[in-house]
Design a protein around this motif. Structure first.
Motif, PDB file in Angstrom:
ATOM      1  N   GLU A   1     -22.549  -2.347 -35.489  1.00 35.83           N
ATOM      2  CA  GLU A   1     -22.692  -3.091 -36.729  1.00 35.83           C
ATOM      3  C   GLU A   1     -21.779  -4.307 -36.660  1.00 35.83           C
ATOM      4  N   TYR A   2     -22.332  -5.431 -37.048  1.00 31.37           N
ATOM      5  CA  TYR A   2     -21.578  -6.674 -37.035  1.00 31.37           C
ATOM      6  C   TYR A   2     -21.429  -7.168 -38.470  1.00 31.37           C
ATOM      7  N   PRO A   3     -20.410  -7.946 -38.731  1.00 31.28           N
ATOM      8  CA  PRO A   3     -20.181  -8.402 -40.106  1.00 31.28           C
ATOM      9  C   PRO A   3     -21.264  -9.372 -40.579  1.00 31.28           C
ATOM     10  N   GLN A   4     -21.432  -9.410 -41.878  1.00 30.12           N
ATOM     11  CA  GLN A   4     -22.342 -10.386 -42.482  1.00 30.12           C
ATOM     12  C   GLN A   4     -21.811 -11.786 -42.151  1.00 30.12           C
ATOM     13  N   PRO A   5     -22.644 -12.654 -41.598  1.00 27.15           N
ATOM     14  CA  PRO A   5     -22.109 -13.968 -41.209  1.00 27.15           C
ATOM     15  C   PRO A   5     -21.819 -14.859 -42.410  1.00 27.15           C
ATOM     16  N   HIS A   6     -20.747 -15.576 -42.300  1.00 26.17           N
ATOM     17  CA  HIS A   6     -20.400 -16.630 -43.252  1.00 26.17           C
ATOM     18  C   HIS A   6     -20.338 -17.894 -42.400  1.00 26.17           C
ATOM     19  N   TYR A   7     -21.075 -18.885 -42.812  1.00 28.50           N
ATOM     20  CA  TYR A   7     -21.222 -20.071 -41.977  1.00 28.50           C
ATOM     21  C   TYR A   7     -20.266 -21.179 -42.384  1.00 28.50           C
ATOM     22  N   GLN A   8     -19.840 -21.930 -41.383  1.00 28.35           N
ATOM     23  CA  GLN A   8     -18.936 -23.048 -41.598  1.00 28.35           C
ATOM     24  C   GLN A   8     -19.468 -24.248 -40.813  1.00 28.35           C
ATOM     25  N   ALA A   9     -19.127 -25.414 -41.283  1.00 32.02           N
ATOM     26  CA  ALA A   9     -19.619 -26.637 -40.643  1.00 32.02           C
ATOM     27  C   ALA A   9     -18.854 -26.911 -39.361  1.00 32.02           C
ATOM     28  N   PHE A  10     -19.583 -27.297 -38.340  1.00 30.70           N
ATOM     29  CA  PHE A  10     -18.985 -27.733 -37.086  1.00 30.70           C
ATOM     30  C   PHE A  10     -19.037 -29.261 -37.074  1.00 30.70           C
ATOM     31  N   THR A  11     -17.883 -29.831 -37.211  1.00 28.41           N
ATOM     32  CA  THR A  11     -17.807 -31.288 -37.169  1.00 28.41           C
ATOM     33  C   THR A  11     -17.068 -31.684 -35.905  1.00 28.41           C
ATOM     34  N   ASN A  12     -17.481 -32.778 -35.336  1.00 31.26           N
ATOM     35  CA  ASN A  12     -16.908 -33.235 -34.084  1.00 31.26           C
ATOM     36  C   ASN A  12     -17.148 -34.733 -33.979  1.00 31.26           C
ATOM     37  N   PRO A  13     -16.546 -35.395 -33.016  1.00 34.85           N
ATOM     38  CA  PRO A  13     -16.754 -36.844 -32.877  1.00 34.85           C
ATOM     39  C   PRO A  13     -18.090 -37.194 -32.213  1.00 34.85           C
ATOM     40  N   CYS A  14     -18.898 -36.207 -31.924  1.00 36.28           N
ATOM     41  CA  CYS A  14     -20.158 -36.433 -31.210  1.00 36.28           C
ATOM     42  C   CYS A  14     -21.280 -36.804 -32.175  1.00 36.28           C
ATOM     43  N   ALA A  15     -22.474 -36.896 -31.654  1.00 34.91           N
ATOM     44  CA  ALA A  15     -23.624 -37.389 -32.415  1.00 34.91           C
ATOM     45  C   ALA A  15     -24.316 -36.319 -33.240  1.00 34.91           C
ATOM     46  N   TYR A  16     -23.759 -35.117 -33.321  1.00 29.91           N
ATOM     47  CA  TYR A  16     -24.446 -34.039 -34.025  1.00 29.91           C
ATOM     48  C   TYR A  16     -23.459 -33.152 -34.778  1.00 29.91           C
ATOM     49  N   THR A  17     -24.014 -32.401 -35.712  1.00 34.91           N
ATOM     50  CA  THR A  17     -23.248 -31.406 -36.464  1.00 34.91           C
ATOM     51  C   THR A  17     -24.184 -30.255 -36.816  1.00 34.91           C
ATOM     52  N   PHE A  18     -23.610 -29.081 -37.084  1.00 32.38           N
ATOM     53  CA  PHE A  18     -24.388 -27.904 -37.467  1.00 32.38           C
ATOM     54  C   PHE A  18     -23.446 -26.888 -38.086  1.00 32.38           C
ATOM     55  N   GLU A  19     -24.001 -25.790 -38.561  1.00 34.20           N
ATOM     56  CA  GLU A  19     -23.186 -24.691 -39.089  1.00 34.20           C
ATOM     57  C   GLU A  19     -23.222 -23.536 -38.096  1.00 34.20           C
ATOM     58  N   TYR A  20     -22.075 -22.840 -37.993  1.00 32.72           N
ATOM     59  CA  TYR A  20     -21.994 -21.683 -37.108  1.00 32.72           C
ATOM     60  C   TYR A  20     -21.243 -20.553 -37.817  1.00 32.72           C
ATOM     61  N   SER A  21     -21.431 -19.346 -37.324  1.00 26.79           N
ATOM     62  CA  SER A  21     -20.846 -18.150 -37.928  1.00 26.79           C
ATOM     63  C   SER A  21     -19.335 -18.099 -37.722  1.00 26.79           C
ATOM     64  N   ASP A  22     -18.634 -17.587 -38.725  1.00 25.64           N
ATOM     65  CA  ASP A  22     -17.184 -17.416 -38.584  1.00 25.64           C
ATOM     66  C   ASP A  22     -16.835 -16.244 -37.664  1.00 25.64           C
ATOM     67  N   PHE A  23     -17.846 -15.510 -37.196  1.00 28.78           N
ATOM     68  CA  PHE A  23     -17.645 -14.437 -36.222  1.00 28.78           C
ATOM     69  C   PHE A  23     -17.480 -15.029 -34.819  1.00 28.78           C
ATOM     70  N   ALA A  24     -17.768 -16.315 -34.690  1.00 26.84           N
ATOM     71  CA  ALA A  24     -17.662 -17.018 -33.420  1.00 26.84           C
ATOM     72  C   ALA A  24     -16.542 -18.048 -33.490  1.00 26.84           C
ATOM     73  N   ALA A  25     -16.140 -18.519 -32.337  1.00 22.47           N
ATOM     74  CA  ALA A  25     -15.112 -19.560 -32.250  1.00 22.47           C
ATOM     75  C   ALA A  25     -15.621 -20.657 -31.319  1.00 22.47           C
ATOM     76  N   ILE A  26     -15.285 -21.888 -31.651  1.00 20.73           N
ATOM     77  CA  ILE A  26     -15.708 -23.037 -30.834  1.00 20.73           C
ATOM     78  C   ILE A  26     -14.570 -23.422 -29.897  1.00 20.73           C
ATOM     79  N   ALA A  27     -14.914 -23.642 -28.644  1.00 18.25           N
ATOM     80  CA  ALA A  27     -13.939 -24.107 -27.648  1.00 18.25           C
ATOM     81  C   ALA A  27     -14.539 -25.294 -26.898  1.00 18.25           C
ATOM     82  N   ASP A  28     -13.674 -26.218 -26.508  1.00 20.89           N
ATOM     83  CA  ASP A  28     -14.136 -27.366 -25.728  1.00 20.89           C
ATOM     84  C   ASP A  28     -14.581 -26.910 -24.349  1.00 20.89           C
ATOM     85  N   ALA A  29     -15.538 -27.617 -23.811  1.00 14.71           N
ATOM     86  CA  ALA A  29     -16.016 -27.332 -22.459  1.00 14.71           C
ATOM     87  C   ALA A  29     -15.577 -28.446 -21.513  1.00 14.71           C
ATOM     88  N   LYS A  30     -16.233 -28.538 -20.377  1.00 15.93           N
ATOM     89  CA  LYS A  30     -15.803 -29.441 -19.305  1.00 15.93           C
ATOM     90  C   LYS A  30     -15.983 -30.917 -19.614  1.00 15.93           C
TER      91      LYS A  30
END
Length: 184
Positions: free
Chosen positions: A32-61
């Motif tokens: 069982e996984y928690p009910q997702p609560h979404y948060q905005a992903f903002t960045n200096p790039c050309a796009y944005t979206f919402e992602y679950s607080d059960f996940a974490a964003i990390a920079d890539a290469k």
């Protein structure tokens, strides 16, 4: 004394064997996984979206590439961004090459297209079934200037039955990401 002991043992064995032996049902792990609560992903790039607080964003290469990590599920969604420069077809072919490269292990590949003309968001969702290394692959584009891919991988051997609950959970998150995806 021996007679009494024999009678008692016989009585116990008769009582013990009165019911037919039944094997215990095999237990299944319930995830069982928690009910997702979404948060905005903002960045200096050309796009944005919402992602679950059960996940974490990390920079890539590279710039505008990110890893959406699900540490408790040992899963990563690799998000890549490309600026389209008269090479739109090449980006689509690269995505299809990545998706259909999994046909060796995938038992099926379901493709669903999506289109949000008011936001200029278009693309495909590929769901790979079976023992494929990647379970979901996505591309999102405005078809003229921007191209984003998202690929789901687990840090474990592909076991479709065991991974199914986690894949379903992350799939819902990725569909929410597509619904909330916007170009800046």
């Amino acid at each position: 004394m021996f007679k009494k002991l024999a009678v008692i043992l016989l009585a116990f064995s008769a009582l013990a064997c009165s019911e037919e032996a039944k094997p215990k049902p095999k237990g299944e792990l319930r995830l069982e996984y928690p009910q997702p609560h979404y948060q905005a992903f903002t960045n200096p790039c050309a796009y944005t979206f919402e992602y679950s607080d059960f996940a974490a964003i990390a920079d890539a290469k590279q710039a505008c590439w990110y890893n959406l990590r699900y540490p408790k599920m040992k899963a990563n969604v690799f998000i890549t961004y490309f600026q389209v420069k008269n090479d739109f077809d090449a980006h689509v072919k690269e995505v299809e090459k990545m998706v259909y490269g999994h046909t060796i292990k995938a038992s099926a590949i379901e493709t669903k297209s999506f289109s949000y003309p008011e936001k200029k968001v278009y693309g495909n969702v590929y769901e790979l079934k079976g023992e494929s290394a990647s379970n979901i692959q996505i591309f999102i584009t405005d078809s003229t200037r921007h191209f984003v891919t998202a690929n789901l991988y687990f840090n474990t051997r592909p076991k479709p039955d065991s991974l199914a609950p986690a894949v379903d959970y992350i799939k819902k998150d990725l569909l929410h990401m597509i619904d909330t995806f916007q170009w800046k």
